[in-house]
Design an enzyme around this catalytic site. Structure first.
Site, PDB file in Angstrom:
ATOM      1  N   HIS A 121       0.637  -0.906   0.243  1.00 13.40           N
ATOM      2  CA  HIS A 121      -0.136  -0.298  -0.105  1.00 13.40           C
ATOM      3  C   HIS A 121       1.197   1.076   0.287  1.00 13.40           C
ATOM      4  O   HIS A 121       1.632   1.313   1.025  1.00 13.40           O
ATOM      5  CB  HIS A 121      -0.681  -0.231   1.202  1.00 13.40           C
ATOM      6  CG  HIS A 121      -2.093   1.585   1.575  1.00 13.40           C
ATOM      7  ND1 HIS A 121      -2.978   1.714   0.485  1.00 13.40           N
ATOM      8  CD2 HIS A 121      -1.538   2.217   2.270  1.00 13.40           C
ATOM      9  CE1 HIS A 121      -3.528   2.470   1.078  1.00 13.40           C
ATOM     10  NE2 HIS A 121      -2.751   3.510   1.801  1.00 13.40           N
ATOM     11  N   ASP A 148     -14.905   3.483   7.881  1.00 14.38           N
ATOM     12  CA  ASP A 148     -14.400   3.658   7.097  1.00 14.38           C
ATOM     13  C   ASP A 148     -14.476   4.737   5.937  1.00 14.38           C
ATOM     14  O   ASP A 148     -14.130   6.644   6.314  1.00 14.38           O
ATOM     15  CB  ASP A 148     -13.003   3.151   6.776  1.00 14.38           C
ATOM     16  CG  ASP A 148     -11.963   4.100   5.849  1.00 14.38           C
ATOM     17  OD1 ASP A 148     -11.491   4.936   6.603  1.00 14.38           O
ATOM     18  OD2 ASP A 148     -11.985   3.667   4.968  1.00 14.38           O
ATOM     19  N   ARG A 196     -14.748  13.024   7.991  1.00 16.62           N
ATOM     20  CA  ARG A 196     -13.279  13.974   8.551  1.00 16.62           C
ATOM     21  C   ARG A 196     -13.107  14.830   7.305  1.00 16.62           C
ATOM     22  O   ARG A 196     -12.455  16.061   7.603  1.00 16.62           O
ATOM     23  CB  ARG A 196     -12.188  12.671   8.611  1.00 16.62           C
ATOM     24  CG  ARG A 196     -11.567  12.153   9.734  1.00 16.62           C
ATOM     25  CD  ARG A 196     -11.306  10.257   9.555  1.00 16.62           C
ATOM     26  NE  ARG A 196      -9.608  10.853   9.417  1.00 16.62           N
ATOM     27  CZ  ARG A 196      -9.274  10.609   8.612  1.00 16.62           C
ATOM     28  NH1 ARG A 196      -9.501   9.380   7.938  1.00 16.62           N
ATOM     29  NH2 ARG A 196      -7.793  10.588   7.749  1.00 16.62           N
ATOM     30  N   SER A 224      -7.522   4.453   9.398  1.00 17.80           N
ATOM     31  CA  SER A 224      -8.352   3.683   7.881  1.00 17.80           C
ATOM     32  C   SER A 224      -7.360   2.741   6.905  1.00 17.80           C
ATOM     33  O   SER A 224      -7.902   2.382   7.208  1.00 17.80           O
ATOM     34  CB  SER A 224      -8.017   5.424   7.852  1.00 17.80           C
ATOM     35  OG  SER A 224      -9.011   5.463   6.208  1.00 17.80           O
ATOM     36  N   LYS A 267      -8.598  -1.182   5.716  1.00 17.50           N
ATOM     37  CA  LYS A 267      -8.756  -1.677   4.433  1.00 17.50           C
ATOM     38  C   LYS A 267      -8.058  -2.937   4.909  1.00 17.50           C
ATOM     39  O   LYS A 267      -7.808  -4.159   3.738  1.00 17.50           O
ATOM     40  CB  LYS A 267      -8.603  -0.288   3.836  1.00 17.50           C
ATOM     41  CG  LYS A 267     -10.433   0.810   3.982  1.00 17.50           C
ATOM     42  CD  LYS A 267      -9.966   1.611   3.386  1.00 17.50           C
ATOM     43  CE  LYS A 267      -8.939   2.423   3.868  1.00 17.50           C
ATOM     44  NZ  LYS A 267      -9.654   4.243   2.888  1.00 17.50           N
TER      45      LYS A 267
HETATM   46  N1  URA Z   1      -5.505   7.075   3.053  1.00 20.30           N
HETATM   47  C1  URA Z   1      -7.162   5.927   3.658  1.00 20.30           C
HETATM   48  O1  URA Z   1      -7.339   5.422   3.329  1.00 20.30           O
HETATM   49  N2  URA Z   1      -7.267   6.895   4.519  1.00 20.30           N
HETATM   50  C2  URA Z   1      -6.842   7.890   5.391  1.00 20.30           C
HETATM   51  O2  URA Z   1      -7.305   8.763   6.520  1.00 20.30           O
HETATM   52  C3  URA Z   1      -6.414   8.881   4.483  1.00 20.30           C
HETATM   53  C4  URA Z   1      -5.060   8.440   3.231  1.00 20.30           C
END
Ligand code: URA
Length: 448
Positions: free
Chosen positions: A82, A161, A168, A183, A187
């Protein structure tokens, strides 16, 4: 337990329990905690921060708010990579097929671009016919037949999320390390992986502008991985200038096709090989149920040597062709990239002075590319897959006055002037040779 009491405790800087965090997140997802209370909680967490235990509890509660991917019956270590996002960062598109060619299973859930940063899904969708929304059956057959997939997040994965990120975004609480980390990790963990390589971008084109913040985020991400039994390594890498020579969508896919044949630009190849070497190291650690080893020069070289063979023998390229086919795209494009979207206007930007390029600001290049149509300001905006920028010179290169600096591609010529001004604002020349700075700034492993 009441939501108000939990907000109050966080507001006063107290440490919340796992039960409180889980209660709150369940309430957010079920609708029992209204948006105004969720927003107050986010602001309290933003201002007071969160301890490691709280951040892990938040990640777990978010993860448990939805389903996880079904990877049962798959052989080979289940790994993913990622990136926290940058400009010209196309590594996932080269790395995922490479990892699959090396025998790993990569269930990659990827994202879209926003503002100056690009997104893997947008880039992939420039391949005619390719779909990034897959049914469960399509996902499984992709994983079984190809060994990897790249797709968007479904409604059923980490619904917490989706809800929290939207809040947010409108409550000025995005830039919080624990909230970002929870977050991202919720995922990634929903993919059911055993190991994760994180590319934490640092510099003008990244979320984290300086090394201290990048280090804090990387450490938080790795520590969450360790607490959740997922082997995690984070590399902090340079994002002061764009990665590779292309910024856009179809134009980046073309560069990925070159990279998959071993002919990409040096920085793109170097980072791909480095991350793939870490993937091998992590894969070995997962299979042997131990922590990954720090890589000294010799180990890194021997892993890199192994990785390069999968590119040189064409295995990674063939995996990418299989992937295009499996996700409904036209595999012919891999052999004839002229089938990718293009732009009606091609404009060359020339240097006005001579010198060595000292700054090629990733943010300015990303903003210019967005203006040309390659990116979007708001999630609901559409993008032009044919638009983008080809960088003909990069940091450290020498340039003469009148020599081409970059090529702009767009279908909206009215945007050329403004895009050019933004791009030029990010260029600085020096009359002396400029030292090349390292691509990998730091590597963080689980603490032992
Ligand atoms: N990428 C994400 O998946 N979440 C965040 O809060 C910031 C970047």
């Amino acid at each position: 337990m009441r939501a108000e009491g939990i907000i109050r405790r966080k507001r006063d800087g107290e440490e919340l329990t796992t039960e409180e965090i889980s209660f709150f997140i369940n309430g957010v997802v079920s609708g029992q905690v209204p948006d105004y209370q969720a927003s107050a909680f986010l602001m309290a967490a933003y201002l007071k921060g969160m301890t490691h235990a709280e951040t892990v509890a938040l990640t777990r509660a978010m993860l448990e708010s939805g389903e996880t991917l079904d990877l049962s019956g798959l052989s080979g270590p289940r790994l993913d990579k990622h990136s926290t996002g940058g400009v010209g960062d196309k590594i996932s598109i080269v790395l995922a097929p490479l990892m699959a060619a090396m025998g790993m299973k990569v269930p990659m859930i990827a994202g879209r671009g926003l503002c100056h940063t690009g997104g893997t899904l947008d880039k992939l969708e420039s391949i005619p016919g390719l779909r990034t929304t897959l049914s469960d059956a399509e996902f499984r057959s992709c994983m079984l037949d190809v060994g990897f997939c790249m797709m968007g997040q479904s409604e059923r994965l980490v619904p917490a999320d989706r809800k929290l990120y939207a809040l947010r975004d409108v409550t000025a609480t995005v830039e919080s390390i624990p909230l970002i980390a929870a977050s991202i990790m919720s995922k990634k963990l929903a993919e059911g992986i055993e190991g994760l390589i994180l590319d934490v971008k640092c510099g003008s084109g990244a979320f984290m502008r300086n090394i201290d913040d990048a280090r804090k985020l990387a450490r938080t991400l790795v520590d969450i991985g360790a607490s959740m039994n997922v082997q995690t390594v984070a590399l902090i890498t340079d994002m002061d200038q764009p990665l590779g020579r292309t910024v856009g969508n179809a134009i980046e896919i073309k560069e990925c096709l070159s990279a998959l044949r071993g002919k990409g630009p040096d920085d793109l190849m170097e980072l791909t090989y480095t991350l793939a070497a870490w993937a091998l190291n992590l894969g070995d650690a997962v299979e042997e149920e131990r922590l990954p080893m720090p890589m000294k020069d010799f180990t890194r070289r021997s892993y890199k040597h192994e990785v390069m063979e999968f590119i040189e023998k064409g295995d990674a390229f063939r995996k990418f062709v299989e992937f295009i086919d499996a996700q409904g795209g036209d595999p012919d494009v891999a052999f004839r990239p002229t089938g990718l979207p293009s732009a009606s206007e091609v404009h060359q930007l020339k240097a006005t002075d001579e010198g060595f390029i000292k700054r090629l600001d990733a943010r300015a290049v990303g903003d210019a590319a967005m203006l040309l149509g390659a990116g979007r300001c708001r999630m609901e905006d559409s993008i032009d897959h044919g638009a983008g920028i080809m960088l003909l010179k990069k940091r450290g290169d020498q340039i003469a006055a009148g020599e081409p600096l970059a090529t702009f591609y767009t279908n909206d010529p009215s945007k050329l002037k403004e895009a050019e001004d933004i791009f030029r604002s990010g260029i600085e020349l020096s009359d002396r040779d400029v030292a090349r700075s390292p691509l990998v700034l730091e590597t963080l492993l689980e603490k032992t």
